[in-house]
Design a protein around this motif. Sequence first.
Motif, PDB file in Angstrom:
ATOM      1  N   GLN A   1       3.812 -43.924   1.237  1.00 26.61           N
ATOM      2  CA  GLN A   1       2.497 -43.331   1.541  1.00 26.61           C
ATOM      3  C   GLN A   1       1.366 -44.201   1.000  1.00 26.61           C
ATOM      4  N   ILE A   2       1.587 -44.782  -0.161  1.00 27.08           N
ATOM      5  CA  ILE A   2       0.548 -45.651  -0.737  1.00 27.08           C
ATOM      6  C   ILE A   2       0.355 -46.885   0.155  1.00 27.08           C
ATOM      7  N   LEU A   3       1.452 -47.460   0.636  1.00 27.60           N
ATOM      8  CA  LEU A   3       1.313 -48.610   1.549  1.00 27.60           C
ATOM      9  C   LEU A   3       0.592 -48.195   2.833  1.00 27.60           C
ATOM     10  N   ASP A   4       0.904 -46.999   3.340  1.00 27.30           N
ATOM     11  CA  ASP A   4       0.224 -46.533   4.562  1.00 27.30           C
ATOM     12  C   ASP A   4      -1.275 -46.336   4.307  1.00 27.30           C
ATOM     13  N   MET A   5      -1.603 -45.800   3.137  1.00 31.01           N
ATOM     14  CA  MET A   5      -3.020 -45.653   2.773  1.00 31.01           C
ATOM     15  C   MET A   5      -3.696 -47.029   2.749  1.00 31.01           C
TER      16      MET A   5
ATOM     17  N   SER B   1      -4.492 -45.039  -4.903  1.00 28.95           N
ATOM     18  CA  SER B   1      -3.046 -45.117  -5.154  1.00 28.95           C
ATOM     19  C   SER B   1      -2.648 -44.162  -6.277  1.00 28.95           C
ATOM     20  N   VAL B   2      -3.442 -44.163  -7.337  1.00 31.61           N
ATOM     21  CA  VAL B   2      -3.152 -43.268  -8.465  1.00 31.61           C
ATOM     22  C   VAL B   2      -3.253 -41.808  -8.003  1.00 31.61           C
ATOM     23  N   ASP B   3      -4.245 -41.513  -7.158  1.00 32.10           N
ATOM     24  CA  ASP B   3      -4.396 -40.152  -6.593  1.00 32.10           C
ATOM     25  C   ASP B   3      -3.136 -39.698  -5.861  1.00 32.10           C
ATOM     26  N   ILE B   4      -2.614 -40.585  -5.020  1.00 37.11           N
ATOM     27  CA  ILE B   4      -1.423 -40.229  -4.239  1.00 37.11           C
ATOM     28  C   ILE B   4      -0.243 -39.988  -5.182  1.00 37.11           C
ATOM     29  N   ALA B   5      -0.118 -40.848  -6.191  1.00 35.55           N
ATOM     30  CA  ALA B   5       0.959 -40.656  -7.184  1.00 35.55           C
ATOM     31  C   ALA B   5       0.767 -39.330  -7.916  1.00 35.55           C
ATOM     32  N   ARG B   6      -0.478 -39.025  -8.272  1.00 32.05           N
ATOM     33  CA  ARG B   6      -0.752 -37.798  -9.017  1.00 32.05           C
ATOM     34  C   ARG B   6      -0.428 -36.569  -8.188  1.00 32.05           C
ATOM     35  N   ARG B   7      -0.847 -36.589  -6.914  1.00 28.46           N
ATOM     36  CA  ARG B   7      -0.596 -35.418  -6.061  1.00 28.46           C
ATOM     37  C   ARG B   7       0.898 -35.188  -5.847  1.00 28.46           C
TER      38      ARG B   7
ATOM     39  N   MET C   1       3.902 -47.393 -12.045  1.00 26.08           N
ATOM     40  CA  MET C   1       3.592 -48.764 -12.490  1.00 26.08           C
ATOM     41  C   MET C   1       4.002 -49.068 -13.933  1.00 26.08           C
ATOM     42  N   GLY C   2       5.090 -48.432 -14.376  1.00 26.00           N
ATOM     43  CA  GLY C   2       5.594 -48.776 -15.698  1.00 26.00           C
ATOM     44  C   GLY C   2       5.942 -47.546 -16.495  1.00 26.00           C
ATOM     45  N   ALA C   3       6.114 -47.747 -17.781  1.00 26.88           N
ATOM     46  CA  ALA C   3       6.412 -46.620 -18.671  1.00 26.88           C
ATOM     47  C   ALA C   3       5.902 -46.983 -20.048  1.00 26.88           C
ATOM     48  N   GLY C   4       5.541 -45.950 -20.820  1.00 24.30           N
ATOM     49  CA  GLY C   4       5.087 -46.161 -22.198  1.00 24.30           C
ATOM     50  C   GLY C   4       3.921 -47.142 -22.229  1.00 24.30           C
ATOM     51  N   ASN C   5       3.905 -48.007 -23.240  1.00 23.22           N
ATOM     52  CA  ASN C   5       2.793 -48.945 -23.334  1.00 23.22           C
ATOM     53  C   ASN C   5       3.046 -50.231 -22.539  1.00 23.22           C
ATOM     54  N   SER C   6       4.079 -50.230 -21.711  1.00 27.72           N
ATOM     55  CA  SER C   6       4.330 -51.396 -20.860  1.00 27.72           C
ATOM     56  C   SER C   6       3.874 -51.163 -19.426  1.00 27.72           C
ATOM     57  N   ARG C   7       3.079 -50.101 -19.219  1.00 28.63           N
ATOM     58  CA  ARG C   7       2.536 -49.859 -17.888  1.00 28.63           C
ATOM     59  C   ARG C   7       1.540 -50.963 -17.529  1.00 28.63           C
ATOM     60  N   VAL C   8       1.525 -51.372 -16.272  1.00 27.99           N
ATOM     61  CA  VAL C   8       0.483 -52.306 -15.835  1.00 27.99           C
ATOM     62  C   VAL C   8      -0.592 -51.526 -15.086  1.00 27.99           C
ATOM     63  N   ARG C   9      -1.802 -52.051 -15.084  1.00 21.30           N
ATOM     64  CA  ARG C   9      -2.937 -51.363 -14.462  1.00 21.30           C
ATOM     65  C   ARG C   9      -3.386 -52.103 -13.204  1.00 21.30           C
ATOM     66  N   PHE C  10      -2.476 -52.312 -12.290  1.00 24.91           N
ATOM     67  CA  PHE C  10      -2.853 -52.830 -10.975  1.00 24.91           C
ATOM     68  C   PHE C  10      -1.763 -52.404 -10.003  1.00 24.91           C
TER      69      PHE C  10
ATOM     70  N   VAL D   1      -5.450 -61.795   1.711  1.00 30.73           N
ATOM     71  CA  VAL D   1      -4.037 -61.421   1.873  1.00 30.73           C
ATOM     72  C   VAL D   1      -3.558 -60.859   0.542  1.00 30.73           C
ATOM     73  N   ILE D   2      -3.053 -59.621   0.598  1.00 30.81           N
ATOM     74  CA  ILE D   2      -2.686 -58.926  -0.640  1.00 30.81           C
ATOM     75  C   ILE D   2      -1.255 -58.399  -0.584  1.00 30.81           C
ATOM     76  N   ALA D   3      -0.578 -58.555  -1.715  1.00 30.33           N
ATOM     77  CA  ALA D   3       0.747 -57.956  -1.882  1.00 30.33           C
ATOM     78  C   ALA D   3       0.534 -56.655  -2.650  1.00 30.33           C
ATOM     79  N   VAL D   4       0.978 -55.548  -2.048  1.00 30.62           N
ATOM     80  CA  VAL D   4       0.756 -54.239  -2.662  1.00 30.62           C
ATOM     81  C   VAL D   4       2.111 -53.691  -3.089  1.00 30.62           C
ATOM     82  N   GLU D   5       2.213 -53.303  -4.374  1.00 29.62           N
ATOM     83  CA  GLU D   5       3.537 -53.025  -4.928  1.00 29.62           C
ATOM     84  C   GLU D   5       3.635 -51.723  -5.717  1.00 29.62           C
ATOM     85  N   PRO D   6       3.489 -50.569  -5.029  1.00 32.04           N
ATOM     86  CA  PRO D   6       3.656 -49.295  -5.740  1.00 32.04           C
ATOM     87  C   PRO D   6       5.102 -49.111  -6.214  1.00 32.04           C
TER      88      PRO D   6
END
Lengths: 393, 393
Positions: free
Chosen positions: A277-281, A299-305, A313-322, A350-355
């Motif tokens: 769904q994030i890629l479709d968005m 993207s964060v909205d879709i994950a939250r819903r 995008m990660g876990a604990g303090n190793s989460r990335v913010r992109f 040109v962007i690589a999108v990686e949810p």
Amino acid sequence: MLLTPRHELDLRIGRLQAALRDLGLDGALLHSTTSLLYFTGSAQQGHLWVPANGEPRYLVRRVLERARRECALPGIEPLTTLRALPDHLGGARRIGMELDRLPVAQFEVYRRHLPGVDAADVGPVLRRLRSVKSPWEVERIRAAARAADETYRALFAALREGMTELELSVVGEGAQRLAGAQGMIRWHAHNAFESPAMMVLAGETALAFSFADTPFGGEGLTPAAPYGASRRPIRRDEPVCVDFPTVVDGYVHDQTRTMVIGKLPRQLVEAHDTARQILDMVAREARPGATGQQLWERSVDIARRAGLEEHFMGAGNSRVRFVGHGVGLELDEWPILAPKQTTPLEAGNVIAVEPKFFFPGVGAVGLESTFLVTPDGAERLSITPEELGVKDA
Amino acid sequence: MLLTPRHELDLRIGRLQAALRDLGLDGALLHSTTSLLYFTGSAQQGHLWVPANGEPRYLVRRVLERARRECALPGIEPLTTLRALPDHLGGARRIGMELDRLPVAQFEVYRRHLPGVDAADVGPVLRRLRSVKSPWEVERIRAAARAADETYRALFAALREGMTELELSVVGEGAQRLAGAQGMIRWHAHNAFESPAMMVLAGETALAFSFADTPFGGEGLTPAAPYGASRRPIRRDEPVCVDFPTVVDGYVHDQTRTMVIGKLPRQLVEAHDTARQILDMVAREARPGATGQQLWERSVDIARRAGLEEHFMGAGNSRVRFVGHGVGLELDEWPILAPKQTTPLEAGNVIAVEPKFFFPGVGAVGLESTFLVTPDGAERLSITPEELGVKDA
């Protein structure tokens, strides 16, 4: 062997010269392999001098004959000692250099050879110019997407219970090379950004985060190269993520797919759907004027819903913010889909999108496809279906 | 997974601290992956602060938990912003930094965060320290030599007429990974020094010189990565050179062998024998007190006496002026066997010696083995016989 056409080089150099004039610089003295490739079509060692007005000169240290075969520009000359550099700069006083790459000690050597010349950092200018791809460049990334699809088919065909991540990785690395991948990936970032061309991460090894600012790390074989495949066997009913930048004729296509032998827990299947769904968005909304920040927030909205924000995008303090990054001659180009990225996207990005979603103790699922930003939204350059690769146990 | 033992790290840090005191520096702030690995055993992103006296601190940006698992030292702390850096430096005013690697623009960021602190380049000091290997490091290179031998056996077994350089390269790359190679090679040199882990060069492609200052280049698949295997088929009765740095647990072993399906022209067989004579000379004469220049001159002498001087180490203006280089955590370590290298060798130096002979229009033959300098001469760490690999046509 594919050479970069003259009109393509002229276009790029023209855009750089306009930028140099805007900055009030007399020219740019470029040295990085990426810049040489971008503006000359050749990676042969040396410098490219681009005056703000007039003809560029490719000053080759090694190998001159090869540069002459590979580069469609005139003005290719030998330069084997920096002592002769001032002769080529036509009295320039303010020049651009790649100070975001050039080591301090080496810069001092240039300063000694160019007394009275001031150097400004044109690294960010070059990254901005390269972030907008020409149709010719888009064709290169389409070719890399085809090689990536062949690679994925080989990975899926070879996947079987009990083989190690490393064994599957070797299949993928070989398939990728035979499909035309050049065997190395360029990064812009200095240091601590290395990566293999093939990440195979089964089950909980996808949560072995590591030093690069990327969602996937991996156990690897050694702390000396702490990423990618390990000797852990692949089991049934666990996610097997494959993330493999594929570089053909210099250009990066980036792709991730998730496979399973047997069946995944329901929550992971739902997370995989959410990634899609994030890629479709992104396909609908990544168009000129949208910003990296907006696409990150959406993207964060879709994950939250989907109730998956804490897994995103990660876990604990190793989460990335992109959730996405530009690709081109380098893996970490602009634009970036991340907080505070308020520069509007442009047609030709040109962007690589990686949810990706992470489940401690279980594993990760996710997708990554490469898109071209157009006035009508983002077109997928990746051709592998964005489906979970399910294999009978 | 193999970790670097505490006593090994203590020894290395002790030697660095002695060097810092000699230089009148208050400490060293190290950031490169190579230095982090060497002094902490971990490549996790961050800084290592080594005061001239007292305990070092590994200030980790990413990933802290992993650094704590991988590094045997105490004093591992998080540091996620450079703003907090001064708190860790204990009032140091003169510090060493890796200015031979750090880009100018990034150095400016440090300067803003460390006002009043002067930085000196400790890059050369670090290279000198790393050039003398401990017994533990020598064991790592022996392990890499075993993986290289497995790789060579796989290459020789797979060699057949009509297969492409690329196809044979893929066999070698896979065998190397399965034998434990980490899948990436570190260079010290900035830019224009990239290389694949596997070079397969058949016939005249061995004379396709390229941008790195190495005897072998190769056609590669594209000007964007102008080295290594091409899609040229391998024919009978021509030399097939394989040059494959093999990196296991961080440490490089470097090796070249020459194979043939059928039979080589007599001059090439003689050149191969001459390459072996040069390696035998190095085994006898590379001992503490000998210099890189002497060994270079002795190598040229042997080539000259065999009537092969004009074929030695390249052709035309693409000839290189060295016959060997240090190996360790990086492929291009010290010492170098080349003109003007007058620093005496030390026991514990590990050198890859690579006499190669080039015949325009025909191909190259050569050998490369990795040696340990000892008081009694140089011990071969490479275990693959230094023979021409002859296969029936």
